[in-house]
Scaffold this active site. Sequence first.
Site, PDB file in Angstrom:
ATOM      1  N   SER A   7       0.837  -1.207   0.000  1.00 61.00           N
ATOM      2  CA  SER A   7       0.000   0.000   0.000  1.00 61.00           C
ATOM      3  C   SER A   7       0.863   1.245   0.000  1.00 61.00           C
ATOM      4  O   SER A   7       1.694   1.447   0.881  1.00 61.00           O
ATOM      5  CB  SER A   7      -0.901   0.016   1.230  1.00 61.00           C
ATOM      6  OG  SER A   7      -1.472   1.303   1.352  1.00 61.00           O
ATOM      7  N   HIS A  32      -0.955  -1.110  -4.309  1.00 58.63           N
ATOM      8  CA  HIS A  32      -2.287  -0.886  -3.738  1.00 58.63           C
ATOM      9  C   HIS A  32      -2.481   0.613  -3.533  1.00 58.63           C
ATOM     10  O   HIS A  32      -1.742   1.262  -2.788  1.00 58.63           O
ATOM     11  CB  HIS A  32      -2.389  -1.636  -2.412  1.00 58.63           C
ATOM     12  CG  HIS A  32      -3.747  -1.611  -1.800  1.00 58.63           C
ATOM     13  ND1 HIS A  32      -4.761  -2.456  -2.202  1.00 58.63           N
ATOM     14  CD2 HIS A  32      -4.269  -0.851  -0.800  1.00 58.63           C
ATOM     15  CE1 HIS A  32      -5.841  -2.226  -1.482  1.00 58.63           C
ATOM     16  NE2 HIS A  32      -5.569  -1.250  -0.624  1.00 58.63           N
ATOM     17  N   ASP A  34      -4.735   3.455  -2.172  1.00 60.29           N
ATOM     18  CA  ASP A  34      -5.837   3.741  -1.248  1.00 60.29           C
ATOM     19  C   ASP A  34      -6.408   5.118  -1.523  1.00 60.29           C
ATOM     20  O   ASP A  34      -5.786   6.135  -1.212  1.00 60.29           O
ATOM     21  CB  ASP A  34      -5.323   3.653   0.197  1.00 60.29           C
ATOM     22  CG  ASP A  34      -5.147   2.223   0.638  1.00 60.29           C
ATOM     23  OD1 ASP A  34      -6.101   1.434   0.498  1.00 60.29           O
ATOM     24  OD2 ASP A  34      -4.043   1.880   1.119  1.00 60.29           O
ATOM     25  N   MET A  36      -9.130   7.841  -0.701  1.00 56.75           N
ATOM     26  CA  MET A  36     -10.037   8.213   0.396  1.00 56.75           C
ATOM     27  C   MET A  36     -10.568   9.624   0.164  1.00 56.75           C
ATOM     28  O   MET A  36      -9.807  10.510  -0.231  1.00 56.75           O
ATOM     29  CB  MET A  36      -9.279   8.163   1.720  1.00 56.75           C
ATOM     30  CG  MET A  36      -8.600   6.824   1.978  1.00 56.75           C
ATOM     31  SD  MET A  36      -7.894   6.799   3.622  1.00 56.75           S
ATOM     32  CE  MET A  36      -7.026   5.220   3.574  1.00 56.75           C
ATOM     33  N   HIS A  65      -8.115   0.811  -4.575  1.00 58.63           N
ATOM     34  CA  HIS A  65      -9.105   0.558  -3.522  1.00 58.63           C
ATOM     35  C   HIS A  65      -9.851   1.865  -3.252  1.00 58.63           C
ATOM     36  O   HIS A  65      -9.312   2.778  -2.619  1.00 58.63           O
ATOM     37  CB  HIS A  65      -8.342   0.064  -2.274  1.00 58.63           C
ATOM     38  CG  HIS A  65      -9.188  -0.178  -1.080  1.00 58.63           C
ATOM     39  ND1 HIS A  65      -8.644  -0.374   0.177  1.00 58.63           N
ATOM     40  CD2 HIS A  65     -10.529  -0.280  -0.925  1.00 58.63           C
ATOM     41  CE1 HIS A  65      -9.616  -0.587   1.051  1.00 58.63           C
ATOM     42  NE2 HIS A  65     -10.772  -0.517   0.406  1.00 58.63           N
ATOM     43  N   MET A  67     -12.154   4.013  -1.381  1.00 60.68           N
ATOM     44  CA  MET A  67     -12.891   4.224  -0.124  1.00 60.68           C
ATOM     45  C   MET A  67     -13.586   5.565  -0.256  1.00 60.68           C
ATOM     46  O   MET A  67     -13.241   6.543   0.422  1.00 60.68           O
ATOM     47  CB  MET A  67     -11.907   4.185   1.054  1.00 60.68           C
ATOM     48  CG  MET A  67     -11.442   2.777   1.380  1.00 60.68           C
ATOM     49  SD  MET A  67      -9.950   2.764   2.376  1.00 60.68           S
ATOM     50  CE  MET A  67      -8.740   2.924   1.075  1.00 60.68           C
ATOM     51  N   MET A 135     -11.510  -6.506   4.517  1.00 62.08           N
ATOM     52  CA  MET A 135     -10.790  -5.523   5.332  1.00 62.08           C
ATOM     53  C   MET A 135     -10.571  -6.103   6.730  1.00 62.08           C
ATOM     54  O   MET A 135     -11.519  -6.543   7.392  1.00 62.08           O
ATOM     55  CB  MET A 135     -11.604  -4.224   5.463  1.00 62.08           C
ATOM     56  CG  MET A 135     -11.735  -3.406   4.206  1.00 62.08           C
ATOM     57  SD  MET A 135     -10.168  -2.846   3.498  1.00 62.08           S
ATOM     58  CE  MET A 135      -9.460  -1.894   4.850  1.00 62.08           C
ATOM     59  N   PHE A 141      -7.104   4.437   7.705  1.00 62.05           N
ATOM     60  CA  PHE A 141      -5.732   4.748   8.110  1.00 62.05           C
ATOM     61  C   PHE A 141      -4.830   3.524   8.045  1.00 62.05           C
ATOM     62  O   PHE A 141      -5.303   2.401   8.242  1.00 62.05           O
ATOM     63  CB  PHE A 141      -5.714   5.293   9.543  1.00 62.05           C
ATOM     64  CG  PHE A 141      -6.569   6.510   9.710  1.00 62.05           C
ATOM     65  CD1 PHE A 141      -6.068   7.772   9.406  1.00 62.05           C
ATOM     66  CD2 PHE A 141      -7.887   6.395  10.122  1.00 62.05           C
ATOM     67  CE1 PHE A 141      -6.862   8.899   9.517  1.00 62.05           C
ATOM     68  CE2 PHE A 141      -8.705   7.514  10.240  1.00 62.05           C
ATOM     69  CZ  PHE A 141      -8.192   8.775   9.930  1.00 62.05           C
ATOM     70  N   GLY A 142      -3.561   3.769   7.800  1.00 62.05           N
ATOM     71  CA  GLY A 142      -2.569   2.705   7.871  1.00 62.05           C
ATOM     72  C   GLY A 142      -2.140   2.509   9.315  1.00 62.05           C
ATOM     73  O   GLY A 142      -2.472   3.312  10.198  1.00 62.05           O
ATOM     74  N   ASP A 171      -6.623  -6.806   3.685  1.00 64.16           N
ATOM     75  CA  ASP A 171      -6.023  -5.469   3.805  1.00 64.16           C
ATOM     76  C   ASP A 171      -6.190  -4.943   5.222  1.00 64.16           C
ATOM     77  O   ASP A 171      -7.315  -4.791   5.703  1.00 64.16           O
ATOM     78  CB  ASP A 171      -6.744  -4.558   2.786  1.00 64.16           C
ATOM     79  CG  ASP A 171      -6.226  -3.129   2.770  1.00 64.16           C
ATOM     80  OD1 ASP A 171      -5.240  -2.839   3.460  1.00 64.16           O
ATOM     81  OD2 ASP A 171      -6.835  -2.317   2.048  1.00 64.16           O
ATOM     82  N   GLY A 172      -5.042  -4.661   5.870  1.00 66.11           N
ATOM     83  CA  GLY A 172      -5.061  -4.030   7.185  1.00 66.11           C
ATOM     84  C   GLY A 172      -4.337  -4.844   8.234  1.00 66.11           C
ATOM     85  O   GLY A 172      -4.698  -5.985   8.504  1.00 66.11           O
ATOM     86  N   GLY A 173      -3.261  -4.262   8.771  1.00 65.07           N
ATOM     87  CA  GLY A 173      -2.525  -4.924   9.846  1.00 65.07           C
ATOM     88  C   GLY A 173      -1.805  -6.183   9.420  1.00 65.07           C
ATOM     89  O   GLY A 173      -1.561  -7.076  10.243  1.00 65.07           O
ATOM     90  N   GLY A 193       1.033  -2.064   4.139  1.00 63.03           N
ATOM     91  CA  GLY A 193       1.593  -0.718   4.042  1.00 63.03           C
ATOM     92  C   GLY A 193       2.724  -0.541   5.021  1.00 63.03           C
ATOM     93  O   GLY A 193       3.907  -0.557   4.659  1.00 63.03           O
TER      94      GLY A 193
HETATM   95  C1  DX5 Z   1      -6.697   1.203   5.242  1.00 60.99           C
HETATM   96  C2  DX5 Z   1      -6.134   0.917   3.884  1.00 60.99           C
HETATM   97  C3  DX5 Z   1      -4.988  -0.004   3.876  1.00 60.99           C
HETATM   98  C4  DX5 Z   1      -3.794   0.470   4.655  1.00 60.99           C
HETATM   99  C5  DX5 Z   1      -3.078  -0.725   5.167  1.00 60.99           C
HETATM  100  O1  DX5 Z   1      -7.877   1.921   5.096  1.00 60.99           O
HETATM  101  O2  DX5 Z   1      -7.132   0.363   3.051  1.00 60.99           O
HETATM  102  O3  DX5 Z   1      -4.625  -0.365   2.564  1.00 60.99           O
HETATM  103  O4  DX5 Z   1      -2.910   1.237   3.911  1.00 60.99           O
HETATM  104  O5  DX5 Z   1      -2.083  -0.281   5.989  1.00 60.99           O
HETATM  105  P1  DX5 Z   1      -1.348  -1.245   7.008  1.00 60.99           P
HETATM  106  O6  DX5 Z   1      -0.745  -2.351   6.206  1.00 60.99           O
HETATM  107  O7  DX5 Z   1      -0.351  -0.350   7.633  1.00 60.99           O
HETATM  108  O8  DX5 Z   1      -2.401  -1.730   7.966  1.00 60.99           O
HETATM  109 ZN    ZN Z   2      -6.549  -0.481   1.072  1.00 63.92          ZN
END
Ligand code: DX5
Ligand code: ZN
Length: 212
Positions: A7, A32, A34, A36, A65, A67, A135, A141-142, A171-173, A193
């Site tokens: 990401s 990826h 993101d 927003m 992606h 959002m 998700m 947020f990352g 995606d996420g964590g 990310g």
């Molecule tokens: C969150 C995003 C993710 C984010 C992931 O809304 O969709 O793509 O960048 O970040 P990490 O890998 O740090 O959780």
């Molecule tokens: Zn994403």
Amino acid sequence: MIKVSPSLLSADFSDLKTDLAKLAQAGADYVHMDIMDGHFVNNITFGYDQLKMMKKVCDIPFDTHLMIENPDKYIEKFAESSDIITVHAEACIHLDRTIQLIHSCGCKAGVALCPSTDENVLKYVIDKIDLALVMSVNPGFGGQSFIESVVPKITRIKEMLGGRDCLIEVDGGINAKTAKTVVDAGANLLVAGSYVFGGDIKERIDSLREVK
Ligand code: DX5
Ligand code: ZN
């Protein structure tokens, strides 16, 4: 074969060209993106014009992606530089029509589900999608912590697909530990990310691929 989609949210926004080159050198399968809008999620990133400029300096396929609210309004523009466009089921009133729109713009179509969304929203479109995005954090947020309760959702989506070739993205964590959990559950495309950009990019990408 596990694919990795780093990401860009965790990249250096003052020097994206350099970070894109690093991802290419490290062999990322996708980038990826993101997107927003400050409405669907409480954060704003970049738009289709920036994506178009990045595409000029990057050969890696873009995994976009969205959002954003009202994604139909912007799909044509994002399609100019994307290979996959993923919309949130929660943001689409006419999800089936939105999937058709993405395909008509020449992109693969993905549908994303927030952690609290039931996988059954995919039931009547399951044969039409190219990607399901689970998700594992609340979008916006990352750097958030992985939400463990989404793991069974990954397996259920795999079962719904009934062996059909389709990307199951999480995606996420995601880090080496959580990657193993989601791959064991059925994921085949990992977004990361903060993990990828928080160390040696190639080593981190390889470590995600090697969990299987
Ligand atoms: C969150 C995003 C993710 C984010 C992931 O809304 O969709 O793509 O960048 O970040 P990490 O890998 O740090 O959780
Ligand atoms: Zn994403």
